[in-house]
Scaffold this active site. Structure first.
Site, PDB file in Angstrom:
ATOM      1  N   ARG A 167      -2.453  12.466  13.613  1.00  0.00           N
ATOM      2  CA  ARG A 167      -3.484  12.953  12.704  1.00  0.00           C
ATOM      3  C   ARG A 167      -3.940  11.808  11.793  1.00  0.00           C
ATOM      4  O   ARG A 167      -3.118  11.049  11.274  1.00  0.00           O
ATOM      5  CB  ARG A 167      -2.871  14.062  11.860  1.00  0.00           C
ATOM      6  CG  ARG A 167      -3.838  14.750  10.940  1.00  0.00           C
ATOM      7  CD  ARG A 167      -3.039  15.817  10.208  1.00  0.00           C
ATOM      8  NE  ARG A 167      -3.847  16.578   9.306  1.00  0.00           N
ATOM      9  CZ  ARG A 167      -3.334  17.213   8.246  1.00  0.00           C
ATOM     10  NH1 ARG A 167      -2.036  17.131   7.987  1.00  0.00           N
ATOM     11  NH2 ARG A 167      -4.113  17.910   7.467  1.00  0.00           N
ATOM     12  N   ILE A 168      -5.245  11.713  11.616  1.00  0.00           N
ATOM     13  CA  ILE A 168      -5.789  10.610  10.822  1.00  0.00           C
ATOM     14  C   ILE A 168      -6.160  11.127   9.429  1.00  0.00           C
ATOM     15  O   ILE A 168      -6.926  12.086   9.294  1.00  0.00           O
ATOM     16  CB  ILE A 168      -7.010   9.999  11.536  1.00  0.00           C
ATOM     17  CG1 ILE A 168      -6.588   9.452  12.910  1.00  0.00           C
ATOM     18  CG2 ILE A 168      -7.633   8.896  10.684  1.00  0.00           C
ATOM     19  CD1 ILE A 168      -5.412   8.491  12.894  1.00  0.00           C
ATOM     20  N   VAL A 170      -0.531   3.680  12.569  1.00  0.00           N
ATOM     21  CA  VAL A 170      -1.793   3.003  12.904  1.00  0.00           C
ATOM     22  C   VAL A 170      -1.864   1.548  12.415  1.00  0.00           C
ATOM     23  O   VAL A 170      -2.777   0.824  12.804  1.00  0.00           O
ATOM     24  CB  VAL A 170      -3.043   3.767  12.388  1.00  0.00           C
ATOM     25  CG1 VAL A 170      -3.037   5.204  12.875  1.00  0.00           C
ATOM     26  CG2 VAL A 170      -3.171   3.718  10.883  1.00  0.00           C
ATOM     27  N   GLU A 207      -0.086  -1.152  13.028  1.00  0.00           N
ATOM     28  CA  GLU A 207       0.246  -2.263  13.922  1.00  0.00           C
ATOM     29  C   GLU A 207      -0.234  -2.077  15.353  1.00  0.00           C
ATOM     30  O   GLU A 207      -0.410  -3.049  16.084  1.00  0.00           O
ATOM     31  CB  GLU A 207       1.765  -2.508  13.885  1.00  0.00           C
ATOM     32  CG  GLU A 207       2.150  -3.159  12.576  1.00  0.00           C
ATOM     33  CD  GLU A 207       3.623  -3.051  12.230  1.00  0.00           C
ATOM     34  OE1 GLU A 207       4.323  -4.037  12.416  1.00  0.00           O
ATOM     35  OE2 GLU A 207       4.052  -1.985  11.748  1.00  0.00           O
TER      36      GLU A 207
HETATM   37 MO1  MOS Z   1       4.781  -5.186   9.194  1.00  0.00          MO
HETATM   38  S1  MOS Z   1       5.222  -6.824  10.341  1.00  0.00           S
HETATM   39  O1  MOS Z   1       5.928  -4.073   9.450  1.00  0.00           O
HETATM   40  O2  MOS Z   1       4.272  -5.710   7.686  1.00  0.00           O
END
Ligand code: MOS
Length: 747
Positions: free
Chosen positions: A638-639, A712, A714
């Site tokens: 969910r965004i 969201v 990474e």
């Molecule tokens: Mo991130 S590399 O978990 O800031």
């Protein structure tokens, strides 16, 4: 509540105006009386010892208060190093004559002004005795040693590979990458005789508090850490690095506030980097493209003083495809450089470059469309079990992304989509990132004027957490997000985890929703039990809230605002505090999180997913490569805020484009130090390198995550470099297995 629905809307950042008008106060801008400035002198050798260091000239220079070296720096107490623990590295500079890496802090000059400190630092004279140094991963491979990772091998991978009718066996390398946030790492430390206050951009105020308390032998209560805004980080500001510890020691020694700010060049040796990798991927499949086996072997680098394990490097290979047999090995090779750290999608970024390139190589060999190959091997279950993921909309990502991109117009042969002198290539790859949850706590005050304050010790680093938390509180209380002030980034606030691992909205958003619900219930209870209220005696569960009003189920004209209730009752405010823990966790995880002791979180049986579709254009004569179209479709659960969440995807994809085509930290093996320590020579993508990126979410909700939210921050980075590399292959017919891909690779 429909009028006041804000969750899911593309709201502007709540602090956006403050940021673009320069009113947002970053750590180094905190006004502090009598502030002194510290400048580090750094080692010019990579390994050895200091035989002499002369500081007299620096001490006598104008404005200088002190010059700290290993000879007069007080002993630093031990603390645990990640993970658990918060210190970025175990080896501490300026505690002995040892040199473990080039760029190591060897002296800290404190003066009234930055200019005076910089000048005096130039007068420090050092003699070294240099030992042999190995400063590149490829030169350390023969020293590599095995490390266990928490992945279960499946079947008999070697036999299965030997028997497979179609095989890929390829080696891939990724270089050192640096984070390069625009705001440098800084620390302003203030000692008042009893209490240490530290203003520093960090993704983990509690962790820095924990580390500094150990290192300076203070109680937790004696250390306050403040991090109101973080001007970019990408992982390099999670840990408490030596410059923070040394600034804290210096303020206590001198009884004067001290600011240190790392230079861009110092940020290449003082706060971690993405570990480089040498990888081998073997894939075995049937003639019709059914995967039989994946074997992924990886070596990454670590300093000789301790292990940096890139835990997630093999994670996607272990789970992404339906594949009966899986094997792996993982090794660390000791390199005389500073210690790596987390960098956006740490491990997944390097691992999926290799995996998703190898899958593309298999598609080429089978003469199959790379999307069809991935769909054929779609994992419906958690590999090695019969269980399904709590949510997985990767199939929709593939389909919707392919539609928007027009993938079905792709012709299979490399160099077949030429446009005059320009070779056009279309490549794709898969993204995945786990969903993890941490314990968290929050307090909410609703004041008699109807304004709301949310307090929790998380961190805003561009991720949009302030906005997301304001929206969740606003929706739950039926008010406008503008009425919500979110106070974060301070150890005096209710305890929350480090802001990393894409966990914050799922974890702390749930906490804020829980507290806001408690505030709403309290207000409704006060109203229904107040005979002067128009809602008197209505059963509380029937009352709804809308536009700051509690209203009767029978007549929306009948009701009262929060202000009317509180003012009539003569109350200043209503306040609630709650803690939430991930389902099924014990008190230990909560204690460790709330003491700043642990970055680990509970992984759900849930991942975010995505599909990257990328067009590159390669000049047939010059070899210059540009990314000219990009579509990314993602399942992030969910965004909460479409705008800031899509911005996270685009940011990840842009870092992936940088990783694929531009970014590499280069060490001169003769002089053993990094040569491109600035933004002129370490090239990050600029607007001219990035096309319009159509990044969007497919609608899902995760039933195991209390808010339905997944991760969201990474996932956009994962697989992006492979999508670009696969597009370069399709354009040119040249398979480049070593990043970054440059024009001489394709000429
Ligand atoms: Mo991130 S590399 O978990 O800031």
């Amino acid at each position: 509540m429909s009028h006041d629905t804000v969750i899911g809307k593309p709201l502007d950042r709540v602090e956006g105006h403050q940021k673009v008008t320069g009113q947002a106060q970053y750590s180094a801008e905190t006004p502090i009386a009598n502030l002194t400035h510290g400048v580090f002198v750094e080692s010019t050798i990579a390994h050895g010892r200091i035989t002499d260091i002369q500081t007299q000239a620096a001490e006598n220079a104008p404005g200088v208060h002190a010059v700290f070296t290993h000879r007069n720096t007080p002993e630093i107490g031990e603390t645990e190093v990640l993970t658990p623990g918060a210190a970025g590295q175990k080896f501490l500079p300026m505690q002995s004559d040892r040199i473990e890496y080039a760029g190591q802090h060897i002296a800290l000059v404190i003066a009234d002004t930055l200019e005076q400190a910089t000048y005096a630092a130039s007068l420090v004279d050092v003699q070294y005795e240099a030992d042999e140094a190995v400063t590149a991963l490829e030169d350390a491979l023969d020293q590599a040693y095995d490390i266990e990772l928490p992945f279960e091998p499946r079947g008999d991978p070697d036999q299965s590979f030997a028997d497979a009718p179609v095989k890929i066996d390829a080696k891939y390398t990724t270089p050192v990458n640096h984070h390069n946030p625009i705001e440098p790492l800084t620390t302003t430390a203030v000692w008042d005789g009893k209490q240490l206050t530290v203003y520093t951009p960090t993704q983990w105020v509690l962790g820095t508090q924990y580390a500094l308390a150990d290192q300076l032998q203070l109680s937790h209560d004696q250390v306050r850490v403040v991090s109101k805004y973080v001007g970019g980080s990408f992982g390099c500001k999670i840990s408490c690095w030596p410059h923070t510890t040394l600034a804290a020691l210096a303020t206590r020694e001198l009884d004067r506030p001290v600011n240190v700010e790392l230079t861009r060049a110092q940020m290449y040796s003082s706060n971690g980097y993405r570990t480089p990798s040498n990888q081998r991927v073997r894939v075995g499949a049937s003639e019709d493209g059914e995967l039989a086996v994946l074997i992924h072997d990886a070596v990454t680098q670590t300093p000789p003083t301790e292990d940096w394990v890139e835990f997630s490097l093999l994670s996607a290979t272990s789970m992404l495809y339906e594949c009966p047999d899986f094997g792996y090995s993982y090794q660390l090779a000791p390199v005389n450089m500073s210690k790596p750290t987390f960098m956006r999608a740490p491990g997944e970024a390097q691992g999926t470059f290799a995996l998703e390139s190898a899958i593309d190589e298999l598609a080429v060999k089978l003469e199959m469309d790379p999307l069809d190959l991935r769909l054929e091997n779609y994992a419906e279950t958690i590999q090695g079990t019969d269980l399904s993921w709590s949510s997985k909309a990767l199939r929709s990502c593939y389909q919707q992304g392919a539609n928007r991109f027009g993938w079905n117009r792709r012709t299979h042969q490399p160099r077949s989509m030429r446009n005059g002198d320009q070779l056009i290539g279309w490549g794709m790859a898969t993204a995945t990132y786990p969903t993890v949850l941490s314990p968290a706590s929050a307090r909410i005050q609703l004041a008699a004027d109807g304004s709301v304050r949310v307090q929790t010790a998380v961190h805003e680093m561009g991720n949009g957490v302030r906005t997301a938390l304001a929206m969740i509180a606003a929706e739950t209380l039926g008010i406008s997000p503008e009425r919500v002030d979110v106070e974060i980034g301070d150890t005096t606030l209710p305890k929350s985890p480090d802001t990393s691992g894409s966990r914050t909205t799922a974890s702390v958003g749930h906490t804020v929703q829980t507290v806001a619900t408690a505030v709403r219930s309290k207000l409704i209870d006060l109203a229904v039990s107040d005979e002067d209220s128009p809602l008197s005696d209505i059963s509380p569960e029937k009352i709804t809230v809308e536009r700051g009003r509690m209203i009767s189920p029978d007549d929306s004209e009948m009701g009262e605002t929060y202000q009317e209730l509180l003012q009539r009752q003569g109350r200043d405010h209503i306040e609630e505090y709650r803690e939430t823990v991930p389902p099924g966790t014990d008190d230990e995880l909560k204690q460790q999180t709330f003491s700043g002791h642990n970055v680990f979180a509970l992984p759900l049986e849930s991942h975010s997913y995505g599909a990257h579709f990328c067009e590159v254009t390669v000049d047939a004569d010059l070899g210059s490569i540009g990314v000219t179209q990009y579509v990314g479709a993602f399942d992030g659960g969910r965004i909460i805020n479409q705008k800031t969440a899509e911005s996270q995807l685009r940011g990840g994809i842009i870092m992936g484009i940088g990783m694929a085509l531009l970014e590499a930290t280069i060490t001169d093996s003769e002089r053993d130090h990094i040569v491109n320590t600035d933004l002129e020579e370490y090239i990050v993508p600029t607007n001219a390198d990035v096309p319009h990126i159509d990044a969007f979410f497919v609608e899902t909700e995760d039933p195991d995550s209390p808010l339905g939210v997944k991760s969201v921050g990474e996932v956009g980075m994962v697989g992006a470099a492979a999508a670009v590399a696969n597009a370069v292959y399709h354009a040119t017919g040249t398979r480049v297995r070593s990043l970054p891909i440059t024009l001489d690779d394709v000429l």
